[in-house]
Scaffold this motif. Sequence first.
Motif, PDB file in Angstrom:
ATOM      1  N   PHE A  40       0.753  -1.220  -0.002  1.00 25.08           N
ATOM      2  CA  PHE A  40      -0.104   0.030  -0.069  1.00 25.08           C
ATOM      3  C   PHE A  40       0.990   1.311   0.083  1.00 25.08           C
ATOM      4  O   PHE A  40       0.572   2.373  -0.135  1.00 25.08           O
ATOM      5  CB  PHE A  40      -0.920  -0.071   1.228  1.00 25.08           C
ATOM      6  CG  PHE A  40      -0.398   0.033   2.404  1.00 25.08           C
ATOM      7  CD1 PHE A  40       0.181   1.061   3.153  1.00 25.08           C
ATOM      8  CD2 PHE A  40      -0.420  -0.992   3.396  1.00 25.08           C
ATOM      9  CE1 PHE A  40       0.751   1.105   4.397  1.00 25.08           C
ATOM     10  CE2 PHE A  40      -0.140  -1.055   4.694  1.00 25.08           C
ATOM     11  CZ  PHE A  40       0.733  -0.126   5.215  1.00 25.08           C
ATOM     12  N   TRP A  41       2.098   1.172   0.109  1.00 25.13           N
ATOM     13  CA  TRP A  41       3.135   2.096  -0.043  1.00 25.13           C
ATOM     14  C   TRP A  41       3.020   2.833  -1.254  1.00 25.13           C
ATOM     15  O   TRP A  41       3.642   3.734  -1.591  1.00 25.13           O
ATOM     16  CB  TRP A  41       4.344   1.890   0.600  1.00 25.13           C
ATOM     17  CG  TRP A  41       5.023   0.612  -0.073  1.00 25.13           C
ATOM     18  CD1 TRP A  41       4.752  -0.544   0.238  1.00 25.13           C
ATOM     19  CD2 TRP A  41       5.737   0.401  -1.361  1.00 25.13           C
ATOM     20  NE1 TRP A  41       5.418  -1.486  -0.585  1.00 25.13           N
ATOM     21  CE2 TRP A  41       5.997  -0.968  -1.868  1.00 25.13           C
ATOM     22  CE3 TRP A  41       6.199   1.412  -2.285  1.00 25.13           C
ATOM     23  CZ2 TRP A  41       6.602  -1.217  -2.871  1.00 25.13           C
ATOM     24  CZ3 TRP A  41       6.823   1.097  -3.481  1.00 25.13           C
ATOM     25  CH2 TRP A  41       7.099  -0.478  -3.625  1.00 25.13           C
ATOM     26  N   ALA A  42       2.789   1.937  -2.435  1.00 26.47           N
ATOM     27  CA  ALA A  42       3.156   2.088  -3.916  1.00 26.47           C
ATOM     28  C   ALA A  42       2.292   3.255  -4.461  1.00 26.47           C
ATOM     29  O   ALA A  42       1.652   3.137  -5.497  1.00 26.47           O
ATOM     30  CB  ALA A  42       3.050   1.226  -4.510  1.00 26.47           C
ATOM     31  N   TRP A  43       1.822   4.370  -3.725  1.00 23.83           N
ATOM     32  CA  TRP A  43       0.759   5.429  -4.014  1.00 23.83           C
ATOM     33  C   TRP A  43       1.360   6.617  -3.733  1.00 23.83           C
ATOM     34  O   TRP A  43       2.064   7.014  -2.541  1.00 23.83           O
ATOM     35  CB  TRP A  43      -0.342   5.230  -3.304  1.00 23.83           C
ATOM     36  CG  TRP A  43      -1.241   3.991  -3.436  1.00 23.83           C
ATOM     37  CD1 TRP A  43      -0.648   2.787  -3.067  1.00 23.83           C
ATOM     38  CD2 TRP A  43      -2.446   3.939  -4.278  1.00 23.83           C
ATOM     39  NE1 TRP A  43      -1.751   1.869  -3.362  1.00 23.83           N
ATOM     40  CE2 TRP A  43      -2.856   2.504  -4.089  1.00 23.83           C
ATOM     41  CE3 TRP A  43      -3.557   4.827  -4.601  1.00 23.83           C
ATOM     42  CZ2 TRP A  43      -3.964   1.872  -4.555  1.00 23.83           C
ATOM     43  CZ3 TRP A  43      -4.563   4.215  -5.242  1.00 23.83           C
ATOM     44  CH2 TRP A  43      -4.742   2.677  -5.247  1.00 23.83           C
ATOM     45  N   PHE A  44       1.484   7.866  -4.578  1.00 22.62           N
ATOM     46  CA  PHE A  44       2.083   9.077  -4.730  1.00 22.62           C
ATOM     47  C   PHE A  44       1.173   9.986  -5.009  1.00 22.62           C
ATOM     48  O   PHE A  44       0.175   9.816  -5.767  1.00 22.62           O
ATOM     49  CB  PHE A  44       3.431   9.158  -5.249  1.00 22.62           C
ATOM     50  CG  PHE A  44       4.514   7.936  -4.508  1.00 22.62           C
ATOM     51  CD1 PHE A  44       5.374   8.299  -3.706  1.00 22.62           C
ATOM     52  CD2 PHE A  44       4.546   6.659  -5.338  1.00 22.62           C
ATOM     53  CE1 PHE A  44       6.067   7.195  -2.928  1.00 22.62           C
ATOM     54  CE2 PHE A  44       5.364   5.762  -4.730  1.00 22.62           C
ATOM     55  CZ  PHE A  44       6.170   5.899  -3.705  1.00 22.62           C
ATOM     56  N   THR A 297      -0.030  12.539  15.946  1.00 24.35           N
ATOM     57  CA  THR A 297      -0.928  13.227  15.504  1.00 24.35           C
ATOM     58  C   THR A 297      -1.392  12.342  14.228  1.00 24.35           C
ATOM     59  O   THR A 297      -2.754  12.426  13.698  1.00 24.35           O
ATOM     60  CB  THR A 297      -0.648  14.676  15.080  1.00 24.35           C
ATOM     61  OG1 THR A 297      -0.180  15.079  16.479  1.00 24.35           O
ATOM     62  CG2 THR A 297      -1.943  15.408  14.502  1.00 24.35           C
ATOM     63  N   GLN A 298      -0.591  11.986  13.151  1.00 21.23           N
ATOM     64  CA  GLN A 298      -0.994  11.240  12.075  1.00 21.23           C
ATOM     65  C   GLN A 298      -1.568   9.935  12.233  1.00 21.23           C
ATOM     66  O   GLN A 298      -2.573   9.730  11.555  1.00 21.23           O
ATOM     67  CB  GLN A 298       0.302  11.088  11.267  1.00 21.23           C
ATOM     68  CG  GLN A 298       0.014  10.515   9.854  1.00 21.23           C
ATOM     69  CD  GLN A 298       1.089  10.058   8.949  1.00 21.23           C
ATOM     70  OE1 GLN A 298       2.290  10.393   9.560  1.00 21.23           O
ATOM     71  NE2 GLN A 298       1.171   9.553   7.692  1.00 21.23           N
ATOM     72  N   LEU A 299      -1.153   9.175  13.131  1.00 18.40           N
ATOM     73  CA  LEU A 299      -1.762   7.868  13.463  1.00 18.40           C
ATOM     74  C   LEU A 299      -3.167   8.021  14.001  1.00 18.40           C
ATOM     75  O   LEU A 299      -4.026   7.166  13.758  1.00 18.40           O
ATOM     76  CB  LEU A 299      -0.677   7.053  14.386  1.00 18.40           C
ATOM     77  CG  LEU A 299       0.764   6.723  13.806  1.00 18.40           C
ATOM     78  CD1 LEU A 299       1.221   5.743  14.674  1.00 18.40           C
ATOM     79  CD2 LEU A 299       0.612   6.105  12.403  1.00 18.40           C
ATOM     80  N   SER A 356       6.255   4.737  10.470  1.00 20.14           N
ATOM     81  CA  SER A 356       4.846   5.162  10.426  1.00 20.14           C
ATOM     82  C   SER A 356       4.196   4.221   9.376  1.00 20.14           C
ATOM     83  O   SER A 356       2.932   3.781   9.535  1.00 20.14           O
ATOM     84  CB  SER A 356       4.785   6.652   9.999  1.00 20.14           C
ATOM     85  OG  SER A 356       5.245   6.742   8.623  1.00 20.14           O
ATOM     86  N   PHE A 357       4.722   3.946   8.550  1.00 20.02           N
ATOM     87  CA  PHE A 357       4.090   2.680   7.398  1.00 20.02           C
ATOM     88  C   PHE A 357       4.049   1.359   8.572  1.00 20.02           C
ATOM     89  O   PHE A 357       3.002   0.642   7.928  1.00 20.02           O
ATOM     90  CB  PHE A 357       4.995   2.652   6.275  1.00 20.02           C
ATOM     91  CG  PHE A 357       4.588   3.640   5.101  1.00 20.02           C
ATOM     92  CD1 PHE A 357       3.639   3.096   4.172  1.00 20.02           C
ATOM     93  CD2 PHE A 357       4.806   4.918   5.224  1.00 20.02           C
ATOM     94  CE1 PHE A 357       3.180   3.928   3.262  1.00 20.02           C
ATOM     95  CE2 PHE A 357       4.434   5.659   4.029  1.00 20.02           C
ATOM     96  CZ  PHE A 357       3.508   5.239   3.335  1.00 20.02           C
TER      97      PHE A 357
END
Length: 559
Positions: A40-44, A297-299, A356-357
């Motif tokens: 799911f990291w392969a998104w930009f 905050t992001q999580l 984070s990922f």
Amino acid sequence: MKKIILCLLLLQGLYAAFGQNSSTVINVDLGKEIGEMRPFWAWFGADEPNYAYMRDGKKLLSELSAMSPVPVYFRAHNLLTSGHDTMNLKWGSTNVYTEDANGNPIYDFTILDKIFDTYLQRGIKPMAQFSFMPEALSTNPQPYEHHWQPGMPYDKVYTGWAYPPKDYKKWADLVYTWVKHAVERYGKAEVETWYWELWNEPNIGYWKGTVEEYCKLYDYTADAAKRALPTIRMGGPETTGPSWSKAADFLKTFLTHCVSGKNYATGKIGAPLDFITFHAKGAPKIVDGHVQMNMGTQLRDISEGFRIVASYPTLKSLPIIIGESDPEGCAACGMKTNPSNAYRNGTMYSSYTAASFARKYALADHFKVNLKGAVSWSFEFENQPYFYGFRDLATNGIDKPVLNVFRMFALMKGKRVEVKGNQNYSFTAVRDSSVRGPKADIDGIASKDLRSVAVMLWHYHDDDVKTGKASIELNLKGFTVKTLNLHHYRIDDENSNSYEVWKKMGSPENPTAEQIALLEKAGQLTLLSSPAYVKTNNGALKMEIELPRQGVSLLKFDW
């Protein structure tokens, strides 16, 4: 007593100065599978769609495609914005829609085709966004094109493109025409693999209508898109900050509308929804002269977004795409106007991304949701100073350290396996309190398939302060072969780091051709040491590794 207190304070200071204690142990059990190593990291993505077909844009898209074992998806704003190929920061234009003197639509897909052709020629798939409002359709078109620059108030970007349409039928006709055009140009089978969405962050200034007007626009958009291609994948709402109460209300109102609301376009109950999107951002700041990140905050945004989706029985299995998932909110804000963005050029961005990922995987497991993509809102900016401090993957064609974390993830596949350590933070601890205090987060994520094992390790802390290295005892068990071929990749100040090389050159504003060649080489993922064969003992392997603060290692074992 005073002496004892003094000694304790001294020990505490040494502990804070040098990081962890001398015994950091990480255990990897290949026999305990915990889930899929979903890519799911392969998104930009990027605000500026026209950069895709510029020189450095094409180069970076090619690199993203080449590194990934799965198709990379790219999300961009401004795909329907009026204007002739204009390319300011946080802006872009395609001029797809205009009207003649009698108000009749004129469609011109020349620039939009140029963008999508560039993607597809490089194996990139679009996350196609119906946005923003063409000038001829806006209920409040003037002023239309903004001229925002770093340091200006952010709300200067919200101009005439952010308003609802003056004619929902004309908007629906535009959607229908674009989808039909895409099918005719690229083929039904190809377009079915794309993801199509409506707008961006409609719960803040990007949308000048109400939540009800957004739901109305979604109904007309989804209905038109499905009429043009019944198998199209349509989703939304791309709200930001699910942990904010008003943002959560917007997301829940939209989801409830899709489940049981009256459809504005068809009059029926509900609206088609094939995937769900929201955004999650961190919050760095300057503390005592250094950058302090706030991963928590992001999580918390991700956690609350997952919780909300999971609360809808008929929606909880739908794919979730975190449409922007980043350490903070403004990619085009440089570090000169925003000093807290100084993390972006060096290894802090790399270790934050790795840590984070890994927690995104853990949160998806915890809520039992279907996380499909997490878009890193980071691409590149054309004709800007080298290492200006934008949140990007490359600067003037030079890859930055963070891009090498994604190259590491690209080497991981198969099943995720259990990783346990004595110096790590649980995902709930990072979510609730971030990574603060004397203890760093020294942890990892591991994967295995039939003929390989990969272990990513990081030494992360929210405070970007140099400390000593962590000495890690890495124990792996569950191998079924005796001899392994080891490749050890590293991101730190000395490896996979074009920024440190550029600084050692004297930070040239206009590097020579020879310097550019050196920087391009320094920007690639590099080995810490030469490949080597290692032996297991009864299926187990023990290694000793030193990892600098904010460093990331990937150990790849093949047989």
